[in-house]
Design an enzyme around this catalytic site. Structure first.
Site, mmCIF file in Angstrom:
data_model
loop_
_atom_site.group_PDB
_atom_site.id
_atom_site.type_symbol
_atom_site.label_atom_id
_atom_site.label_comp_id
_atom_site.label_asym_id
_atom_site.label_seq_id
_atom_site.Cartn_x
_atom_site.Cartn_y
_atom_site.Cartn_z
ATOM 1 N N GLU A 70 25.648 -59.096 -11.197
ATOM 2 C CA GLU A 70 26.895 -58.439 -10.917
ATOM 3 C C GLU A 70 27.450 -57.910 -12.268
ATOM 4 O OE1 GLU A 70 28.412 -62.049 -8.835
ATOM 5 O OE2 GLU A 70 29.082 -60.442 -7.266
ATOM 6 N N GLY B 240 26.173 -63.707 -10.463
ATOM 7 C CA GLY B 240 27.082 -63.165 -11.396
ATOM 8 C C GLY B 240 26.252 -62.305 -12.369
ATOM 9 N N GLU C 106 23.696 -66.268 -3.958
ATOM 10 C CA GLU C 106 24.961 -67.038 -3.871
ATOM 11 C C GLU C 106 24.630 -67.724 -2.393
ATOM 12 O OE1 GLU C 106 24.811 -64.330 -5.258
ATOM 13 O OE2 GLU C 106 26.399 -64.281 -7.055
ATOM 14 N N ALA D 291 26.926 -67.110 -12.553
ATOM 15 C CA ALA D 291 27.991 -67.947 -12.864
ATOM 16 C C ALA D 291 27.616 -69.165 -13.134
ATOM 17 C CB ALA D 291 29.111 -67.976 -11.770
HETATM 18 N N1 3HC Z 1 24.929 -72.615 -13.798
HETATM 19 C C1 3HC Z 1 24.696 -73.773 -14.534
HETATM 20 N N2 3HC Z 1 23.514 -74.364 -14.678
HETATM 21 C C2 3HC Z 1 22.502 -73.644 -14.022
HETATM 22 C C3 3HC Z 1 22.649 -72.348 -13.504
HETATM 23 C C4 3HC Z 1 23.748 -72.118 -13.155
HETATM 24 N N3 3HC Z 1 23.812 -70.618 -12.442
HETATM 25 N N4 3HC Z 1 21.308 -72.155 -13.000
HETATM 26 C C5 3HC Z 1 20.378 -72.904 -13.814
HETATM 27 N N5 3HC Z 1 21.337 -73.869 -14.369
HETATM 28 C C6 3HC Z 1 20.681 -75.015 -14.979
HETATM 29 C C7 3HC Z 1 20.091 -75.919 -14.138
HETATM 30 O O1 3HC Z 1 20.686 -76.841 -13.574
HETATM 31 C C8 3HC Z 1 18.823 -76.521 -15.086
HETATM 32 O O2 3HC Z 1 19.724 -77.667 -15.736
HETATM 33 P P1 3HC Z 1 18.752 -78.973 -16.300
HETATM 34 O O3 3HC Z 1 17.809 -78.563 -17.245
HETATM 35 O O4 3HC Z 1 19.961 -79.496 -16.960
HETATM 36 O O5 3HC Z 1 18.469 -79.772 -15.223
HETATM 37 C C9 3HC Z 1 18.652 -75.610 -16.106
HETATM 38 O O6 3HC Z 1 19.513 -74.499 -15.846
HETATM 39 C C10 3HC Z 1 17.514 -74.874 -15.926
HETATM 40 O O7 3HC Z 1 17.090 -74.416 -14.315
HETATM 41 P P2 3HC Z 1 15.842 -74.554 -13.384
HETATM 42 O O8 3HC Z 1 15.229 -76.072 -13.957
HETATM 43 O O9 3HC Z 1 16.128 -74.202 -12.150
HETATM 44 O O10 3HC Z 1 15.043 -73.649 -14.135
HETATM 45 P P3 3HC Z 1 13.985 -72.640 -13.627
HETATM 46 O O11 3HC Z 1 13.286 -71.897 -14.677
HETATM 47 O O12 3HC Z 1 13.278 -73.293 -12.621
HETATM 48 O O13 3HC Z 1 14.664 -71.581 -12.524
HETATM 49 C C11 3HC Z 1 16.596 -70.144 -12.112
HETATM 50 C C12 3HC Z 1 15.708 -70.656 -13.332
HETATM 51 C C13 3HC Z 1 15.669 -69.198 -11.252
HETATM 52 C C14 3HC Z 1 17.618 -69.425 -12.798
HETATM 53 C C15 3HC Z 1 17.286 -71.115 -11.365
HETATM 54 O O14 3HC Z 1 17.793 -72.205 -12.387
HETATM 55 C C16 3HC Z 1 18.113 -70.455 -10.217
HETATM 56 O O15 3HC Z 1 18.009 -70.411 -9.218
HETATM 57 N N6 3HC Z 1 19.556 -70.810 -10.783
HETATM 58 C C17 3HC Z 1 20.816 -70.599 -9.935
HETATM 59 C C18 3HC Z 1 20.857 -69.204 -9.853
HETATM 60 C C19 3HC Z 1 22.377 -68.934 -9.149
HETATM 61 O O16 3HC Z 1 22.454 -69.439 -7.934
HETATM 62 N N7 3HC Z 1 22.968 -68.138 -9.508
HETATM 63 C C20 3HC Z 1 24.098 -67.600 -8.804
HETATM 64 C C21 3HC Z 1 25.248 -68.471 -9.340
HETATM 65 S S1 3HC Z 1 26.857 -68.319 -8.273
HETATM 66 C C22 3HC Z 1 27.561 -66.911 -8.892
HETATM 67 O O17 3HC Z 1 26.946 -66.358 -9.645
HETATM 68 C C23 3HC Z 1 29.065 -66.564 -8.399
HETATM 69 C C24 3HC Z 1 29.224 -65.235 -8.593
HETATM 70 O O18 3HC Z 1 28.797 -64.520 -7.741
HETATM 71 C C25 3HC Z 1 30.616 -64.936 -9.029
#
Ligand code: 3HC
Ligand code: NAI
Length: 696
Positions: free
Chosen positions: A112, A109, A132, A70
């Site tokens: 998912e 997500g 998450e 998400a």
């Molecule tokens: N939403 C918004 N922005 C995100 C994001 C997300 N889910 N994931 C990454 N970003 C952004 C980061 O803030 C960063 O932005 P910036 O360049 O402006 O600082 C950019 O994307 C690149 O991210 P990273 O620097 O972390 O890049 P990496 O290549 O090192 O890592 C990644 C990539 C493994 C995808 C890592 O970003 C990550 O772990 N992201 C979070 C993943 C996550 O938590 N997903 C679950 C979200 S909650 C959800 O899905 C709810 C659902 O169940 C309903």
């Protein structure tokens, strides 16, 4: 025959290749499920389903990754466009087979979405996970209900509570990925797979209908109880792991749609709570800390191919290991032959212990050790691109080392000091190249702790800063750039807490009271347990002792901490601590001699006395410009001192409590207890203006 690519919206395309429809997302950086992506996905799937020429649909992403989840930046804001569930319904109810084509990371997500496809194909470098929990949430789009139906309850429990990214091979083995295709050929591979599905008329299998694996765990609550028990320590204080577990229980015990409802309820509980808000803040704070306003991303960096470390003691050895682990050769210098041998021996022993646990092969151990060159000659550092000094914490010795280093190091080499407190500018001033000097403050154990405080001197060049920021990532650290001041950010704030802890035990609390309150708050250990672990006699000189602190008195009584079974606590043979009546007596006696009237001290006072001055000191650090932003201070505390991530770090926590409340208490303590509690001007101003630290 390929039809022209049709743009569904700015981030989504739909094209047809033969009889396969291809939906392509392109929403950098990570194809997160923003409103535009959800809208595009819905539009593209509607188009693919309506297109009579299309027999199966492939969902693929451009850029570095499949959907990474998400869009976290949208959380807490009003939702626009279709919900993720709307999009999933369209995909899951598609009358044509849907194949998710995965590269990079299918996370949260993102996974998912892949789980409502009928099939998942991936390249070998892909990973999948439901992370998450790491932002205080649970997979809120059916992940907790679908995952166990594929991988079984045990694996699902592990995945949702650790957030681990499962590599493709393992994901394939557990049935999460149906097929692995050649690296770099995902599109072709996925289309070929889709064609085979069509040609063989494979059934429209839906994950939600697979019940065998969840049924296997039905009526066995002991699976969950055992899991909770085994992980109790790890989950301490966190709400999200428990809610994730409850969701998997719901998957086992309820029909699918009921399970979805339970998941939604438990998700909303987390989403509206302060823990997830804190953990989401930390996610972005960590990325923000990497950004230095006056050191842009394109600042030139210095290639670091060889590193020197001076001093093979507690810190030098650990620092060297970071580089060896990253394949960077290290020359390590000592003043004493026996210390050199001991230091190198400890590095080897550490690696061998890791090998014994199966996390390294003996071959890896030897490879790493082969990268290490021990020497007694500073001249051996002449070809190093970066040299880190980790000798005794004495200015005179540091100055001597840097004077020598200035003559030996090659031009442009980075000269770094691991000092914990000393003035980096004064150290730089003894060299002819202060622009090359920087503080690299590692935390102990240096090979384990993630934090690296980078201390920017007055003259440190931008190239040196940019190089160290980048290098920190290479060696797996979280760098935070701070300014020169006594103790920098972390230890300067720690001093506030330590001072109050010492005062509180004289005023009426006992060490175990203070430790308990801070442990229950979520810190890994209280200050007195920590002293016992480190050794009470660190820096204690038997020749100069004068019974001037409780710690000194305990050292004089040969109470040196865990290592000899007695310190602030008494220890049994298994190092279990129990309150010591002897220490209680020592403290009472000490207070009496100083005419300190002991009184009842509440847990609330312990917490406020120890932590509010830290928030206040953080505000002073900000106002002096020694940290770039409040969130950097939080990152220091989370990664360097184990501040519980679910309260976001001291600055975020101060705001959760209410800065007005913190200030009022500081004022009260200031009046009652003196200048240790003088409120920072910034704190006063922010409260007066009704603002938070981000507006500082
Ligand atoms: N939403 C918004 N922005 C995100 C994001 C997300 N889910 N994931 C990454 N970003 C952004 C980061 O803030 C960063 O932005 P910036 O360049 O402006 O600082 C950019 O994307 C690149 O991210 P990273 O620097 O972390 O890049 P990496 O290549 O090192 O890592 C990644 C990539 C493994 C995808 C890592 O970003 C990550 O772990 N992201 C979070 C993943 C996550 O938590 N997903 C679950 C979200 S909650 C959800 O899905 C709810 C659902 O169940 C309903
Ligand atoms: P240590 O006492 O364990 O090791 C220092 C080593 O440096 C000794 O082996 C000594 O023989 C060697 N040494 C002294 N002078 C030398 C010289 N001129 N040339 C080569 N080697 C020399 O000390 P420790 O704990 O490793 O601390 C090193 C530095 O790291 C200090 O500045 C300390 O403040 C800092 N630091 C320490 C932390 C800790 O938890 N121990 C945490 C963070 C920083």
């Amino acid at each position: 025959m390929e039809a022209a690519m049709a743009a569904i919206n700015a981030v989504t395309d739909f094209s047809v290749e033969g009889d396969i429809g291809v939906v392509t997302l392109n929403s950098p950086p990570v194809n997160a499920l923003s409103a535009a992506v959800r809208e595009g996905l819905q539009g593209a799937f509607d188009a693919a389903i309506a297109d009579a020429a299309v027999k199966a649909i492939v969902l693929i992403c451009d850029g570095k990754t499949f959907i990474a989840g998400a869009d976290i930046t949208e959380f807490g804001k009003a939702m626009t466009g279709p919900s993720l569930q709307d999009v999933q319904n369209v995909i899951e109810n598609s009358p044509k087979p849907v194949i998710a084509a995965i590269h990079g990371t299918a996370l949260g997500g993102g996974l998912e979405v892949a789980l409502v496809a009928n099939y998942r194909v991936a390249v070998p470098s892909a990973k999948a996970g439901l992370p998450e929990v790491n932002i205080g949430l649970l997979p809120g789009a059916g992940g907790t209900q679908r995952l166990p139906r594929i991988v079984g309850v045990e694996k699902a429990l592990e995945m949702v509570t650790t957030g681990q990214h499962v590599p493709a091979k393992a994901a394939h083995a557990m049935g999460l990925f149906d097929e692995l295709v050649e690296e770099g050929k995902l599109r072709e591979g996925a289309i070929a797979f889709a064609k085979a599905v069509v040609a063989e008329n494979r059934p429209l299998k839906k994950v939600r209908d697979l019940n065998e694996k969840v049924e296997a765990a039905r009526g066995k609550p002991e699976i969950f109880e055992a899991f909770r028990k085994a992980n109790a320590k790890k989950f301490r204080g966190f709400m999200a792991p428990e809610n994730n577990i409850k969701c998997i229980e719901a998957a086992v015990n309820l029909p699918f749609d009921e399970g979805l409802k339970a998941e939604r309820k438990l998700f909303m509980e987390l989403m509206t709570g302060s823990q997830s808000a804190a953990q989401r803040y930390v996610f972005f704070a960590e990325r923000q800390a990497a950004k230095i306003p006056d050191v842009p991303d394109d600042t030139p960096t210095i290639p670091v191919k060889k590193v020197g470390v001076i001093g093979a003691g507690t810190m030098g050895g650990g620092i060297a290991m970071n580089f060896l682990n990253a394949g960077i050769p290290v020359t390590i210098i000592e003043a004493k032959q026996e210390n050199l041998e001991r230091g190198v021996g400890i590095i080897r022993k550490n690696y061998e212990n890791t090998a014994k646990k199966g996390r390294l092969t003996q071959d890896d151990v030897e490879k790493r050790m082969a990268l290490l060159t021990p020497s007694m000659e500073m001249e051996a550092l002449a070809d190093c691109d970066m040299i880190i000094e980790a000798v005794f914490e004495l200015m005179e010795i540091k100055k001597e080392v840097f004077t020598k280093l200035d003559k030996i190091a090659k031009p442009g080499a980075i000269l770094a000091t691991n000092t914990s407190y000393l003035d980096v500018d004064a150290i730089a001033a003894v060299t002819s190249r202060p622009e090359s000097v920087i503080g690299t403050h590692f935390f102990s154990p240096a090979n384990v702790m993630r934090l690296l405080e980078l201390v920017r001197g007055d003259k440190t060049s931008k190239d040196v800063i940019a190089t160290c920021m980048k290098l920190s990532k290479t060696i797996g650290k979280v760098p935070v750039l701070v300014g020169v001041c006594y103790g920098f950010v972390g230890n300067r704030m720690l001093a506030q807490r330590q001072r109050e802890a010492q005062k509180l035990i004289l005023e009426g609390a006992m060490p175990w009271d203070v430790d308990r309150v801070l442990y229950d708050f979520g810190l890994p250990m209280g200050p007195f347990a920590m002293s016992d672990l480190a050794g009470l006699d660190i820096g204690w000189d038997p020749a100069k002792t004068s019974s001037s602190t409780v710690r000194e008195v305990l050292c004089e009584m040969d109470r040196r901490g865990q290592k000899n079974g007695k310190g602030f606590y008494d220890y049994d043979e298994n190092r279990n601590a129990k309150p010591s009546p002897v220490v209680e007596e020592v403290i009472r006696d000490f207070a009496e001699k100083r005419q300190i009237q002991r009184r009842e001290i509440t847990d609330q006072e312990i917490l406020e006395r120890c932590l509010y001055p830290m928030v206040n000191e953080g505000a002073k650090i900000l106002e002096e410009g020694k940290a770039i932003r409040a969130s950097d201070i939080d990152i220091v505390w989370i990664n360097g001192y184990g501040w519980p991530v679910y309260s976001g770090g001291p600055m975020f926590w101060g705001e959760l409590v209410g800065l007005d409340k913190v200030l009022a208490k500081m004022k009260q303590f200031h009046a009652e207890l003196g200048d240790d509690f003088k409120p920072s001007a910034l704190l006063e101003r922010l409260v007066a203006e009704g603002k938070g630290f981000k507006d500082a």
